[in-house]
Design a protein around this motif. Structure first.
Motif, PDB file in Angstrom:
ATOM      1  N   LEU A  83      15.476  -8.554  -1.486  1.00  0.00           N
ATOM      2  CA  LEU A  83      14.780  -7.872  -0.388  1.00  0.00           C
ATOM      3  C   LEU A  83      14.842  -8.761   0.854  1.00  0.00           C
ATOM      4  O   LEU A  83      13.893  -9.459   1.220  1.00  0.00           O
TER       5      LEU A  83
ATOM      6  N   ARG B  94      12.892   3.778  -6.705  1.00  0.00           N
ATOM      7  CA  ARG B  94      12.439   2.602  -7.429  1.00  0.00           C
ATOM      8  C   ARG B  94      13.205   1.378  -6.902  1.00  0.00           C
ATOM      9  O   ARG B  94      14.449   1.347  -6.940  1.00  0.00           O
ATOM     10  N   ILE B  95      12.462   0.407  -6.380  1.00  0.00           N
ATOM     11  CA  ILE B  95      13.065  -0.764  -5.745  1.00  0.00           C
ATOM     12  C   ILE B  95      12.892  -1.968  -6.660  1.00  0.00           C
ATOM     13  O   ILE B  95      11.767  -2.411  -6.926  1.00  0.00           O
TER      14      ILE B  95
ATOM     15  N   ASP C 237      13.134  -8.935  -5.416  1.00  0.00           N
ATOM     16  CA  ASP C 237      12.138  -9.632  -4.614  1.00  0.00           C
ATOM     17  C   ASP C 237      12.863 -10.308  -3.463  1.00  0.00           C
ATOM     18  O   ASP C 237      14.087 -10.322  -3.407  1.00  0.00           O
TER      19      ASP C 237
ATOM     20  N   ARG D 130       9.599  -8.638   1.107  1.00  0.00           N
ATOM     21  CA  ARG D 130       8.922  -7.717   0.203  1.00  0.00           C
ATOM     22  C   ARG D 130       7.590  -7.207   0.755  1.00  0.00           C
ATOM     23  O   ARG D 130       7.333  -5.986   0.748  1.00  0.00           O
TER      24      ARG D 130
ATOM     25  N   GLU E 131       6.776  -3.329   1.598  1.00  0.00           N
ATOM     26  CA  GLU E 131       5.704  -2.594   0.910  1.00  0.00           C
ATOM     27  C   GLU E 131       4.755  -1.972   1.933  1.00  0.00           C
ATOM     28  O   GLU E 131       4.312  -0.821   1.775  1.00  0.00           O
TER      29      GLU E 131
ATOM     30  N   PHE F 264       7.727  -0.315  -6.028  1.00  0.00           N
ATOM     31  CA  PHE F 264       8.306  -1.655  -6.014  1.00  0.00           C
ATOM     32  C   PHE F 264       8.081  -2.287  -7.388  1.00  0.00           C
ATOM     33  O   PHE F 264       6.941  -2.461  -7.822  1.00  0.00           O
TER      34      PHE F 264
END
Length: 401
Positions: free
Chosen positions: A227, A251-252, A255, A259, A263, A275
């Motif tokens: 991320l 769906r992620i 990290d 992040r 979010e 996440f």
């Protein structure tokens, strides 16, 4: 064949595709009956040493005499036919190639663009940048502080690039270069590598992976990766927000430094976004294998993303940006989708059209067929051995000349 594999492992705190490829190729070659030895260093050696470790890594990046001595000793006890190097940064350094001498063919896999790009990823100010490659100069990297936003941190890498250009290390001491895609090959030749010694071999998936039947898959889309800015996840979240309540679950997996910001961004939209954080490799692969689409919205040049070879292995279509090698790997409308890089509206239009037309099942079958033809272990082993043989032939020609 007797093969010495060399690799500088990145820090253990951050999963690395390069580390994974090194281990996979080592195991593949051993299974095929080759005599394989390794010479490895670990970035953890300097990361745990505080400021002294950072200074040590910087000093040794251009040239590490200890590597030269260590490799020379290793080859005195193991007469390798090929020395295959994956990553030299920061502790092995390009000193390994002159240390090998003419006793073995020398092969280098280019997992990124660090040979000529100080940041390894040609990305600056949210856009691709190839100034150092096109101009064959390190001055743009120093001027723009391309490595970690610091001129001081960039200097050792820029010095290494400039030094080995001046020494003609790549022309004189490497017999074969392996790029992961044809796009990367073209770019590195343009930057100065000898075209007749640059070969393409993509990443592969080992064994015989099982593809989940389409009827048993979840109605979800997955992103798997770091991320960070270059992966373009913010654009993906924006696209899902525009899609709204009708969007499938996104769906992620992964990290990284963005992040928390991602979010927070996702919490303001209407799309369903989950996440999952950093998960074991097996769990990440399960997410890809059971999803109906993988999305890779990169805004920089990739090498050959490991998640794409997983998508092909499991028959999961992929939606990718039209940047760098990605549109050469994924064929639009056949094994997946291609959309305009940096444009969440284009991403949304491509994904929503395929999702609503229920066209992804057909692409799944074609993606799996592509895996069997290009990215399976047996085919990859043949490609790698062929490159070794070409390197050995070139090495022998040099000895005769």
């Amino acid at each position: 064949m007797k093969i010495l594999l060399a690799h500088n492992f990145y820090g253990s705190a951050a999963p690395s595709g390069e580390n994974q490829v090194f281990e996979l190729e080592r195991a593949m070659l051993a299974r095929a009956g080759h005599d394989v030895r390794t010479y490895v260093r670990h970035s953890d050696e300097i990361r745990g040493a505080g400021g002294f470790g950072l200074v040590k890594g910087a000093v040794l990046t251009p040239w590490n005499p200890a590597t030269a001595r260590g490799v020379h000793r290793a080859l005195a006890h193991f007469a390798a036919d090929v020395v295959h190097v994956h990553n030299t940064f920061p502790l092995i350094s390009p000193a390994i190639f002159s240390a090998v001498g003419t006793g073995a063919a020398r092969v280098l896999t280019l997992h990124n663009y660090r040979l000529f790009c100080s940041s390894a990823i040609p990305l600056r100010d949210h856009r691709t940048c190839t100034e150092c490659l096109d101009g064959r100069s390190v001055m743009p990297a120093v001027r723009h502080a391309c490595y970690r936003g610091s001129r001081l941190a960039t200097l050792p890498l820029a010095l290494s690039v400039a030094l080995h250009r001046a020494l003609r290390t790549w022309e004189r001491h490497v017999d074969a270069f392996i790029t992961l895609t044809g796009f990367q090959r073209d770019l590195m030749i343009r930057a100065g590598l000898p075209a007749e010694r640059v070969w393409v071999k993509p990443n592969f998936y080992p064994g015989a992976p099982v593809s989940t039947p389409w009827s048993q898959r979840r109605d979800c889309v997955v992103f798997a990766g770091r991320l960070s800015e270059e992966k373009g996840v913010a654009l993906l979240i924006d696209a899902w927000g525009r899609w709204g309540a009708a969007a499938p679950e996104l769906r992620i997996v992964g990290d990284g430094p963005l992040r928390k910001a991602l979010e927070a961004r996702a919490s303001t939209g209407a799309g369903r976004i989950t996440f999952l954080g950093q998960v074991p490799a097996s769990a990440s692969e399960e997410e890809i294998a059971t999803a109906k689409l993988l999305v890779l919205p990169s805004i920089c040049f990739e090498g050959f993303p490991m998640v794409l070879r997983e998508a092909f292995a499991f028959g999961t279509p992929a939606a990718v940006s039209d940047l760098g090698p990605l549109p050469r790997i994924v064929q639009h409308g056949r094994t997946g989708l291609v959309f305009r890089s940096g444009d969440p509206a284009a991403l949304l239009a491509a994904v929503r059209a395929a999702w609503e037309q229920d066209d992804l099942g057909r692409m799944s079958d074609l993606a799996r067929r592509e895996f069997e033809e290009k990215y399976a272990e047996a085919a990859n082993h043949q490609q790698l051995v062929a490159i070794y043989e070409r390197a050995m032939a070139l090495q022998k020609d040099r000895l005769r000349s």
